[in-house]
Design an enzyme around this catalytic site. Structure first.
Site, PDB file in Angstrom:
ATOM      1  N   GLU A 159       0.838  -1.199   0.000  1.00 44.57           N
ATOM      2  CA  GLU A 159       0.000   0.000   0.000  1.00 44.57           C
ATOM      3  C   GLU A 159       0.871   1.247   0.000  1.00 44.57           C
ATOM      4  O   GLU A 159       0.580   2.231  -0.674  1.00 44.57           O
ATOM      5  CB  GLU A 159      -0.916   0.007   1.236  1.00 44.57           C
ATOM      6  CG  GLU A 159      -1.961   1.103   1.233  1.00 44.57           C
ATOM      7  CD  GLU A 159      -1.507   2.441   1.807  1.00 44.57           C
ATOM      8  OE1 GLU A 159      -2.157   3.445   1.557  1.00 44.57           O
ATOM      9  OE2 GLU A 159      -0.460   2.482   2.501  1.00 44.57           O
ATOM     10  N   GLU A 160       1.960   1.198   0.782  1.00 42.63           N
ATOM     11  CA  GLU A 160       2.723   2.422   1.043  1.00 42.63           C
ATOM     12  C   GLU A 160       3.382   3.041  -0.184  1.00 42.63           C
ATOM     13  O   GLU A 160       3.346   4.245  -0.363  1.00 42.63           O
ATOM     14  CB  GLU A 160       3.801   2.166   2.109  1.00 42.63           C
ATOM     15  CG  GLU A 160       3.257   1.826   3.492  1.00 42.63           C
ATOM     16  CD  GLU A 160       2.524   2.982   4.143  1.00 42.63           C
ATOM     17  OE1 GLU A 160       2.388   4.059   3.535  1.00 42.63           O
ATOM     18  OE2 GLU A 160       2.071   2.802   5.294  1.00 42.63           O
TER      19      GLU A 160
HETATM   20 ZN   LIG Z   1      -1.321   2.675   5.997  1.00 44.82          ZN
END
Ligand SMILES: [Zn+2]
Length: 466
Positions: free
Chosen positions: A324-325
């Site tokens: 996600e990051e």
């Molecule tokens: Zn997060």
């Protein structure tokens, strides 16, 4: 003792048809607070494994660990979904200082994720301070060329939802270097996106967009305390020189995985409800709040449904998203595969806002869906969960969006989240066990209700008794 805890809820659910939704929610909250697993899982993920940046050994260890723990729960299926992810490595700890009137002052910085390194022996230049990258245009190349651009934009303190304050500055971090490079800057230093004054620099993703490789410049975050010091020093001495040294590196993409577990539905096995958080984290802390909390809460949703003897009608999946990051590759891959397979997702819930006291949910769906959900609000009142609003759900489940799905995000109290977010102090000891467990129970309760009553808009609104 453990057997009693297991059997009592099963008995209640199986033999007492008159059991109300209030009773079921009570069982869920009790299970989480007396027999939850989320804190224990988070301890391992944070303290034994640690920070889990995509492409790292720790990310791989987290994949193996969570898969193994899900397998212990007796779910119907557990599997790994392959996904290619970027691999960026921070390298040596960064170093920075500025010199003014013959004095050297050290400052705390960290490379932003995706940044290139400085030249081997560091980079030294004069500094130009701006409030946002948009200010660069008015300064023009004449005032920017050859300098380090210092983007000193603080989070707006009077915004109660700190995510709004964060959102107001995150473009500076993400695009600052690409914009400054266009005016001939040699580097960027961005004030950390933190709600408080301290010495921790906060990393986060940045992008050069379509800037040619040769034109890229290194970009770092500076702690809020040091941003203030630098700004004050610049007022006295606009010719001061700033030095920083970073050795980060971008490698080729590597294979990683989303971790998925499923309880297959008894009536509508081809309708899916997904609940998840992201397994990757930044490398500075151990990623306990962002997003270890969301990972373990999501795992506990499926465990608690089983422990409470609830056999869902629809198929319930826990999805631990990778990357996600710095790429969102896991979220995109999950939606892509679901589409390819024609899987009908009716609901997705994400927890990626820290392991703090839950306040409610934000919902992204049509008005009929929201009206139905709103009728459940009184069920959450005894747990002080009052906040139901229309809004953004979460990054990883976003790619699933279509007209027939309801998306939701768990909304915990946000006041302390950005004290820790993406920094060395995002660690296990800053997560409170009860708060984390209340979040897991709140998510389980919502999944239970959505599974029981559905969210299909074509169905007549069912009256929620109790
Ligand atoms: Zn997060």
């Amino acid at each position: 003792m453990k057997i009693r805890l297991l059997l009592v809820p099963i008995f209640l659910y199986s033999f007492c048809n008159a059991q109300t939704d209030q009773d079921i929610l009570k069982t869920i909250y009790k299970t989480s607070l007396t027999n939850g697993m989320s804190y224990q899982w988070l301890d391992y993920l944070s303290n034994t494994i640690g920070g889990r940046l995509s492409g790292s050994t720790n990310a791989e260890l987290a994949v193996q660990y969570t898969k193994k723990e899900l397998e212990k729960l007796g779910l119907d299926k557990v599997w790994l979904q392959p996904v290619m992810v970027p691999k960026w490595v921070r390298g040596e700890k960064e170093m920075a200082y500025f010199t003014t009137s013959g004095e050297l002052k050290k400052v705390n910085i960290c490379a932003l994720g995706g940044s290139i390194a400085t030249p081997e022996n560091g980079l030294k230049a004069k500094v130009i301070e701006v409030g946002s990258y948009e200010d660069l245009e008015s300064l023009g190349e004449a005032k920017v060329k050859g300098k380090i651009v210092f983007i000193n934009r603080a989070l707006q303190p009077d915004l109660i939802n700190t995510f709004e304050a964060y959102g107001g500055c995150s473009t500076e971090r993400y695009r600052g270097a690409a914009e400054a490079a266009k005016y001939g800057a040699v580097g960027t230093i961005v004030r950390s996106l933190s709600s408080r004054q301290d010495d921790y620099p906060h990393t986060g993703s940045m992008s050069y967009g379509d800037l040619p490789v040769k034109k890229r410049i290194p970009s770092a975050a500076i702690s809020t305390n040091d941003a203030v010091k630098l700004s004050e020093a610049l007022k006295r001495d606009k010719d001061l020189e700033f030095f920083f040294e970073m050795s980060c590196q971008q490698f080729d993409d590597v294979e990683s995985y989303n971790v998925i577990g499923e309880i297959t539905g008894s009536e509508f096995p081809n309708e899916y409800i997904a609940v998840g958080g992201h397994l990757d984290s930044w490398d500075l802390g151990d990623g306990a709040h962002d997003d270890g909390a969301g990972v373990v809460q999501s795992m506990d949703v499926l465990r608690m449904l089983k422990e409470s003897g609830i056999q869902p009608k629809r198929s319930i999946r826990v999805v631990l998203f990778m990357n996600e990051e710095n790429g969102l590759r896991g979220g995109r891959k999950y939606a892509e595969v679901a589409k390819e397979k024609g899987e009908k997702h009716v609901f997705a819930l994400e927890s990626d806002a820290g392991g703090f006291t839950p306040r409610g949910f934000s919902f992204d769906g049509n008005d009929l869906m929201l009206k139905k959900i709103d009728a459940w609000r009184p069920l959450f009142k005894p747990y002080l969960i009052h906040f139901f609003e229309k809004g953004y759900s979460g990054a990883d489940i976003g790619p699933l969006k279509n007209d027939n799905i309801l998306l939701a995000g768990l909304r915990p109290d946000s006041q302390r989240y950005f004290d820790h977010h993406h920094a060395t102090n995002d660690t296990f000891e800053h997560v409170n066990k009860r708060e984390l467990e209340l979040g897991a129970a709140t998510m389980t309760a919502l999944v239970y209700l959505v599974d029981k009553y559905g969210v299909e808009t074509s169905l007549e609104m069912k009256e929620i008794k109790d």
